[in-house]
Design an enzyme around this catalytic site. Structure first.
Site, PDB file in Angstrom:
ATOM      1  N   SER A  88     -69.708  15.395  21.426  1.00 33.29           N
ATOM      2  CA  SER A  88     -69.771  16.571  22.293  1.00 33.29           C
ATOM      3  C   SER A  88     -69.223  17.848  21.691  1.00 33.29           C
ATOM      4  O   SER A  88     -69.331  18.910  22.310  1.00 33.29           O
ATOM      5  CB  SER A  88     -69.057  16.291  23.610  1.00 33.29           C
ATOM      6  OG  SER A  88     -69.930  15.619  24.486  1.00 33.29           O
ATOM      7  N   TYR A 187     -68.382  17.157  34.516  1.00 30.89           N
ATOM      8  CA  TYR A 187     -68.897  17.106  33.146  1.00 30.89           C
ATOM      9  C   TYR A 187     -70.252  16.403  33.138  1.00 30.89           C
ATOM     10  O   TYR A 187     -70.366  15.252  33.539  1.00 30.89           O
ATOM     11  CB  TYR A 187     -67.914  16.358  32.254  1.00 30.89           C
ATOM     12  CG  TYR A 187     -68.186  16.517  30.789  1.00 30.89           C
ATOM     13  CD1 TYR A 187     -67.584  17.551  30.070  1.00 30.89           C
ATOM     14  CD2 TYR A 187     -69.026  15.643  30.126  1.00 30.89           C
ATOM     15  CE1 TYR A 187     -67.826  17.695  28.716  1.00 30.89           C
ATOM     16  CE2 TYR A 187     -69.272  15.787  28.777  1.00 30.89           C
ATOM     17  CZ  TYR A 187     -68.671  16.811  28.070  1.00 30.89           C
ATOM     18  OH  TYR A 187     -68.917  16.960  26.731  1.00 30.89           O
ATOM     19  N   SER A 188     -71.275  17.115  32.700  1.00 33.01           N
ATOM     20  CA  SER A 188     -72.633  16.571  32.730  1.00 33.01           C
ATOM     21  C   SER A 188     -73.354  16.878  31.432  1.00 33.01           C
ATOM     22  O   SER A 188     -73.597  18.042  31.096  1.00 33.01           O
ATOM     23  CB  SER A 188     -73.427  17.152  33.904  1.00 33.01           C
ATOM     24  OG  SER A 188     -74.770  16.701  33.867  1.00 33.01           O
ATOM     25  N   ASN A 189     -73.684  15.839  30.691  1.00 31.53           N
ATOM     26  CA  ASN A 189     -74.453  16.030  29.467  1.00 31.53           C
ATOM     27  C   ASN A 189     -75.830  16.618  29.735  1.00 31.53           C
ATOM     28  O   ASN A 189     -76.418  17.262  28.872  1.00 31.53           O
ATOM     29  CB  ASN A 189     -74.565  14.696  28.736  1.00 31.53           C
ATOM     30  CG  ASN A 189     -73.231  14.249  28.178  1.00 31.53           C
ATOM     31  OD1 ASN A 189     -72.582  14.977  27.440  1.00 31.53           O
ATOM     32  ND2 ASN A 189     -72.799  13.055  28.554  1.00 31.53           N
ATOM     33  N   GLY A 328     -65.231  14.955  21.121  1.00 32.75           N
ATOM     34  CA  GLY A 328     -66.537  14.321  21.202  1.00 32.75           C
ATOM     35  C   GLY A 328     -66.472  12.854  20.878  1.00 32.75           C
ATOM     36  O   GLY A 328     -65.643  12.404  20.089  1.00 32.75           O
ATOM     37  N   ASN A 351     -63.469   6.416  12.898  1.00 34.10           N
ATOM     38  CA  ASN A 351     -64.776   5.764  12.765  1.00 34.10           C
ATOM     39  C   ASN A 351     -64.899   4.479  13.594  1.00 34.10           C
ATOM     40  O   ASN A 351     -65.415   3.464  13.125  1.00 34.10           O
ATOM     41  CB  ASN A 351     -65.118   5.483  11.294  1.00 34.10           C
ATOM     42  CG  ASN A 351     -64.151   4.536  10.618  1.00 34.10           C
ATOM     43  OD1 ASN A 351     -62.993   4.429  11.008  1.00 34.10           O
ATOM     44  ND2 ASN A 351     -64.624   3.852   9.580  1.00 34.10           N
TER      45      ASN A 351
END
Length: 374
Positions: A88, A187-189, A328, A351
């Site tokens: 993000s 929060y909205s992608n 993100g 990672n």
């Protein structure tokens, strides 16, 4: 993409997914007087993440601190100048491009999205005539977060799936709005998928091209790009990206990130992220009026300690110093990046995502140390 920076698991495209993480044997912490090195070692040796990296830039001086491994099969360390998926953090890049279009007079912040993408947002009570461009960038649109549906599937079934932006918006529009535009925060992608479509409609070029020509090339960001559908491989050098689903960590480095797209598909490096956030806050990417709009925040009730601007989060360090940035998460990678108004910037990458519970808190601590350390 992401769901929350603190206290919750950042996962895949931003949705909180309850997944059990495998417990693996961890090496003992090495003896070091470097507090940032100790913090990263807690992410890996104690927390159980394979590897982690912090890149700090302060008035042109770049330092890189690494811990753990970039490849569990070969045992190779986390690579120098690593490229990784930033999730993000993509949103800050997209918001910057939109605000550049506002400065160019091609987009109006408080115009309805219907003006630019007629008929796209409609049905089940969703109305693009009532949702402004500002609502999208600010997460006050009320649009349902499409990843809450997409990520109910087994991750392996998503590896090669990919998606077109219109398909992702259609998933969201199967649900009624969460609230009337401007009357709440969630929060909205989906918001940023629509914002990416706006950029393409107004410019006549792909979002990837606009990020490259408006941000990456002017700043000399050689490691930053937005992969297209079917582009499943990370450029070298890169660590492998892992996720834990109740067994040994699975390698999820290669997959189609178009399911994240404008909401979280970007690839970058710690050095590039530092350069980007420093330049953004210094006014090198936006005129003063648009940067001020970007920094106008609203409360983010589900994000303790955070206020949300236009693709930009405001938080404070433990000593009370404010900073701006974004976090993100996407399959295999978690990232935190941001800068102080003084210009000091930091980016921390790990990672593994999903990861053991302790990894997130340790990563946040490492990021705060990286950004605050003098």
């Amino acid at each position: 993409m992401r769901k929350s920076l603190r206290g919750k698991q950042i996962v895949a495209c931003g949705t909180l997914v309850a997944l059990l993480a495998a417990t693996t044997a961890a090496p003992a912490l090495a003896v070091t007087t470097n507090p940032l090195q100790r913090a990263l070692d807690r992410v890996t040796a104690q927390g159980g993440a394979p590897g982690a990296e912090a890149v700090v830039t302060d008035h042109g001086r770049v330092t890189e601190t690494r811990s753990g491994t970039g490849d569990l099969t070969t045992g190779k360390p986390y690579p120098h100048d690593a490229k990784f998926r930033v999730g993000s953090v993509t949103k800050t890049f997209v918001a910057t491009v939109v605000l550049q279009l506002v400065a160019d007079g091609k987009v109006q912040l408080d115009a309805p999205i219907e003006r630019y993408l007629p008929g796209l947002v409609a049905g089940n009570g969703n109305d693009g005539r009532q949702i402004t461009v500002r609502n999208l960038l600010q997460h006050t649109s009320g649009l349902y977060n499409y990843t809450d549906d997409v990520l109910t599937a087994d991750p392996e079934s998503l590896r090669h799936r990919g998606a077109e932006p219109g398909e992702l918006v259609a998933i969201a529009l199967q649900h009624p709005p969460l609230f009337a535009p401007g009357r709440g925060w969630s929060y909205s992608n989906t918001d940023y998928i629509v914002a990416g479509m706006l950029v393409e409609k107004v410019t006549g070029r792909s979002l990837a091209t606009e990020i490259d020509r408006r941000i990456a090339r002017p700043l000399g960001l050689r490691d930053t790009s937005l992969p297209g559908r079917g582009d499943e491989h990370l450029p070298a050098p890169h660590p492998r990206g892992y996720l834990s689903l109740g067994g040994p960590p699975a390698d999820f480095t290669d997959f189609d990130p178009s399911t994240a797209g404008a909401a979280g598909g970007l690839v970058s490096s710690g050095r590039d992220l530092d350069t980007f956030f420093s330049a953004l806050l210094a006014g090198r990417l936006l005129p003063a009026a648009q940067l001020a709009q970007m920094r106008r925040t609203v409360p983010a009730p589900t994000e303790p300690g955070a206020d949300y601007g236009l693709g930009l989060i405001r938080r404070t360090l433990p000593d009370g110093t404010p900073y701006w940035g974004h976090d993100g998460g996407i399959f295999g990678f978690a990232t935190l990046a941001g800068a102080l108004d003084s210009g000091r910037a930091a980016a921390v990458s790990v990672n593994e995502l999903p990861a053991p519970d302790g990894v997130q808190q340790n990563t946040e601590t490492a990021f705060e140390i990286a950004l605050a350390r003098k």
